[in-house]
Design a protein around this motif. Sequence first.
Motif, PDB file in Angstrom:
ATOM      1  N   MET A   1       0.848  -1.187   0.000  1.00 22.54           N
ATOM      2  CA  MET A   1       0.000   0.000   0.000  1.00 22.54           C
ATOM      3  C   MET A   1       0.892   1.248   0.000  1.00 22.54           C
ATOM      4  O   MET A   1       1.791   1.374   0.827  1.00 22.54           O
ATOM      5  N   PRO A   2       0.663   2.194  -0.928  1.00 17.85           N
ATOM      6  CA  PRO A   2       1.524   3.379  -1.000  1.00 17.85           C
ATOM      7  C   PRO A   2       1.312   4.291   0.206  1.00 17.85           C
ATOM      8  O   PRO A   2       0.266   4.279   0.848  1.00 17.85           O
ATOM      9  N   PHE A   3       2.355   5.076   0.471  1.00 22.29           N
ATOM     10  CA  PHE A   3       2.270   6.080   1.535  1.00 22.29           C
ATOM     11  C   PHE A   3       1.111   7.018   1.212  1.00 22.29           C
ATOM     12  O   PHE A   3       0.938   7.416   0.057  1.00 22.29           O
ATOM     13  N   PRO A   4       0.273   7.391   2.196  1.00 21.23           N
ATOM     14  CA  PRO A   4      -0.963   8.126   1.909  1.00 21.23           C
ATOM     15  C   PRO A   4      -0.766   9.499   1.263  1.00 21.23           C
ATOM     16  O   PRO A   4      -1.686  10.022   0.683  1.00 21.23           O
ATOM     17  N   PHE A   5       0.435  10.086   1.320  1.00 22.68           N
ATOM     18  CA  PHE A   5       0.622  11.410   0.734  1.00 22.68           C
ATOM     19  C   PHE A   5       1.197  11.347  -0.674  1.00 22.68           C
ATOM     20  O   PHE A   5       1.467  12.351  -1.285  1.00 22.68           O
ATOM     21  N   PHE A   6       1.436  10.150  -1.192  1.00 23.87           N
ATOM     22  CA  PHE A   6       1.979  10.028  -2.530  1.00 23.87           C
ATOM     23  C   PHE A   6       0.955   9.397  -3.450  1.00 23.87           C
ATOM     24  O   PHE A   6       0.145   8.587  -3.053  1.00 23.87           O
ATOM     25  N   THR A  12      -3.728  15.124  -3.311  1.00 25.98           N
ATOM     26  CA  THR A  12      -2.490  14.898  -2.567  1.00 25.98           C
ATOM     27  C   THR A  12      -1.864  16.230  -2.176  1.00 25.98           C
ATOM     28  O   THR A  12      -1.485  16.429  -1.021  1.00 25.98           O
ATOM     29  N   ILE A  13      -1.747  17.130  -3.114  1.00 24.79           N
ATOM     30  CA  ILE A  13      -1.155  18.437  -2.821  1.00 24.79           C
ATOM     31  C   ILE A  13      -2.002  19.181  -1.802  1.00 24.79           C
ATOM     32  O   ILE A  13      -1.481  19.784  -0.870  1.00 24.79           O
ATOM     33  N   ALA A  14      -3.309  19.137  -1.939  1.00 29.94           N
ATOM     34  CA  ALA A  14      -4.192  19.793  -0.970  1.00 29.94           C
ATOM     35  C   ALA A  14      -3.956  19.246   0.429  1.00 29.94           C
ATOM     36  O   ALA A  14      -3.908  19.999   1.402  1.00 29.94           O
ATOM     37  N   ARG A  15      -3.787  17.941   0.536  1.00 28.47           N
ATOM     38  CA  ARG A  15      -3.516  17.340   1.853  1.00 28.47           C
ATOM     39  C   ARG A  15      -2.172  17.807   2.388  1.00 28.47           C
ATOM     40  O   ARG A  15      -2.032  18.132   3.563  1.00 28.47           O
ATOM     41  N   LEU A  16      -1.163  17.820   1.535  1.00 24.65           N
ATOM     42  CA  LEU A  16       0.163  18.259   1.971  1.00 24.65           C
ATOM     43  C   LEU A  16       0.138  19.713   2.431  1.00 24.65           C
ATOM     44  O   LEU A  16       0.744  20.064   3.447  1.00 24.65           O
ATOM     45  N   LEU A  17      -0.557  20.556   1.684  1.00 24.34           N
ATOM     46  CA  LEU A  17      -0.624  21.972   2.032  1.00 24.34           C
ATOM     47  C   LEU A  17      -1.384  22.217   3.333  1.00 24.34           C
ATOM     48  O   LEU A  17      -1.210  23.250   3.971  1.00 24.34           O
ATOM     49  N   GLY A 102       8.945  29.693  14.264  1.00 24.87           N
ATOM     50  CA  GLY A 102       8.247  28.435  14.482  1.00 24.87           C
ATOM     51  C   GLY A 102       7.283  27.986  13.405  1.00 24.87           C
ATOM     52  O   GLY A 102       6.788  26.862  13.458  1.00 24.87           O
ATOM     53  N   LEU A 103       6.998  28.830  12.435  1.00 23.00           N
ATOM     54  CA  LEU A 103       6.117  28.472  11.307  1.00 23.00           C
ATOM     55  C   LEU A 103       6.836  28.833  10.014  1.00 23.00           C
ATOM     56  O   LEU A 103       7.474  29.878   9.934  1.00 23.00           O
ATOM     57  N   ASN A 104       6.717  28.001   9.008  1.00 21.37           N
ATOM     58  CA  ASN A 104       7.250  28.333   7.701  1.00 21.37           C
ATOM     59  C   ASN A 104       6.251  29.276   7.034  1.00 21.37           C
ATOM     60  O   ASN A 104       5.230  28.844   6.513  1.00 21.37           O
ATOM     61  N   LEU A 105       6.538  30.558   7.068  1.00 21.34           N
ATOM     62  CA  LEU A 105       5.590  31.551   6.550  1.00 21.34           C
ATOM     63  C   LEU A 105       5.263  31.330   5.071  1.00 21.34           C
ATOM     64  O   LEU A 105       4.128  31.557   4.656  1.00 21.34           O
ATOM     65  N   LEU A 106       6.228  30.891   4.280  1.00 19.61           N
ATOM     66  CA  LEU A 106       5.951  30.674   2.856  1.00 19.61           C
ATOM     67  C   LEU A 106       4.891  29.603   2.634  1.00 19.61           C
ATOM     68  O   LEU A 106       4.206  29.603   1.624  1.00 19.61           O
ATOM     69  N   ALA A 107       4.724  28.715   3.585  1.00 22.21           N
ATOM     70  CA  ALA A 107       3.697  27.670   3.479  1.00 22.21           C
ATOM     71  C   ALA A 107       2.310  28.220   3.779  1.00 22.21           C
ATOM     72  O   ALA A 107       1.325  27.500   3.651  1.00 22.21           O
ATOM     73  N   LEU A 108       2.220  29.482   4.161  1.00 16.82           N
ATOM     74  CA  LEU A 108       0.941  30.055   4.596  1.00 16.82           C
ATOM     75  C   LEU A 108       0.276  30.959   3.566  1.00 16.82           C
ATOM     76  O   LEU A 108      -0.754  31.554   3.855  1.00 16.82           O
ATOM     77  N   LYS A 109       0.839  31.065   2.369  1.00 18.51           N
ATOM     78  CA  LYS A 109       0.219  31.916   1.350  1.00 18.51           C
ATOM     79  C   LYS A 109      -1.237  31.531   1.161  1.00 18.51           C
ATOM     80  O   LYS A 109      -1.579  30.353   1.109  1.00 18.51           O
ATOM     81  N   ASN A 110      -2.084  32.532   1.101  1.00 12.95           N
ATOM     82  CA  ASN A 110      -3.533  32.374   0.923  1.00 12.95           C
ATOM     83  C   ASN A 110      -4.208  31.690   2.110  1.00 12.95           C
ATOM     84  O   ASN A 110      -5.311  31.174   1.981  1.00 12.95           O
ATOM     85  N   ARG A 111      -3.571  31.693   3.245  1.00 10.13           N
ATOM     86  CA  ARG A 111      -4.140  31.122   4.471  1.00 10.13           C
ATOM     87  C   ARG A 111      -4.343  32.259   5.465  1.00 10.13           C
ATOM     88  O   ARG A 111      -3.857  33.376   5.280  1.00 10.13           O
TER      89      ARG A 111
END
Length: 175
Positions: A1-6, A12-17, A102-111
């Motif tokens: 069974m593949p890893f759930p994020f791949f 998949t991208i939505a889950r990762l984000l 403590g947070l990766n700000l670049l990961a927060l675009k549009n959040r």
Amino acid sequence: MPFPFFGDDKSTIARLLSTLPQTGRVEWIGLRPARREQLLTVEEATAETDRHLTGDHARPKPGGKRQITLIQHEHLAAVAGFLGLAMPLAPGRLRRNVAISGLNLLALKNRQIQIGAEVVLEITGECHPCSRMEEELGPGGYNAMRGHGGLTARIVQGGMFRVGDEVRVLEKSSA
């Protein structure tokens, strides 16, 4: 069974984000009383809904995407390293309003993020460096800041916030 994020699934991208369980912390707050002046380091600030920080010279229009600027606190050491400096830079030299750790700000675009108990910001985009970085940091300042300039945000809900306040990512609404 593949890893759930791949996989080939577009979700998949939505889950990762959406995997941002950690919280951050306000490390520094700065206000600029007038154009081209040094930023004043303050322990607390008031964010005015859909406007700006009280006491900062910037007066963006309501609905503007650059009502407050944020910088990744961890990037201060990286920028200093690119310039050959031994110590992390003082956040005020980079002309942003708030340094957050403590947070990766670049990961927060549009959040949206909440700072302390009251303030809600919508992250609107990157805050790219300008030629002022050469003036402030010396030769190479502009290039040292590339990819480390921080983010811009709109103030969705105003209020008071302080150095040391928790910063958390808000869940996206399903509406």
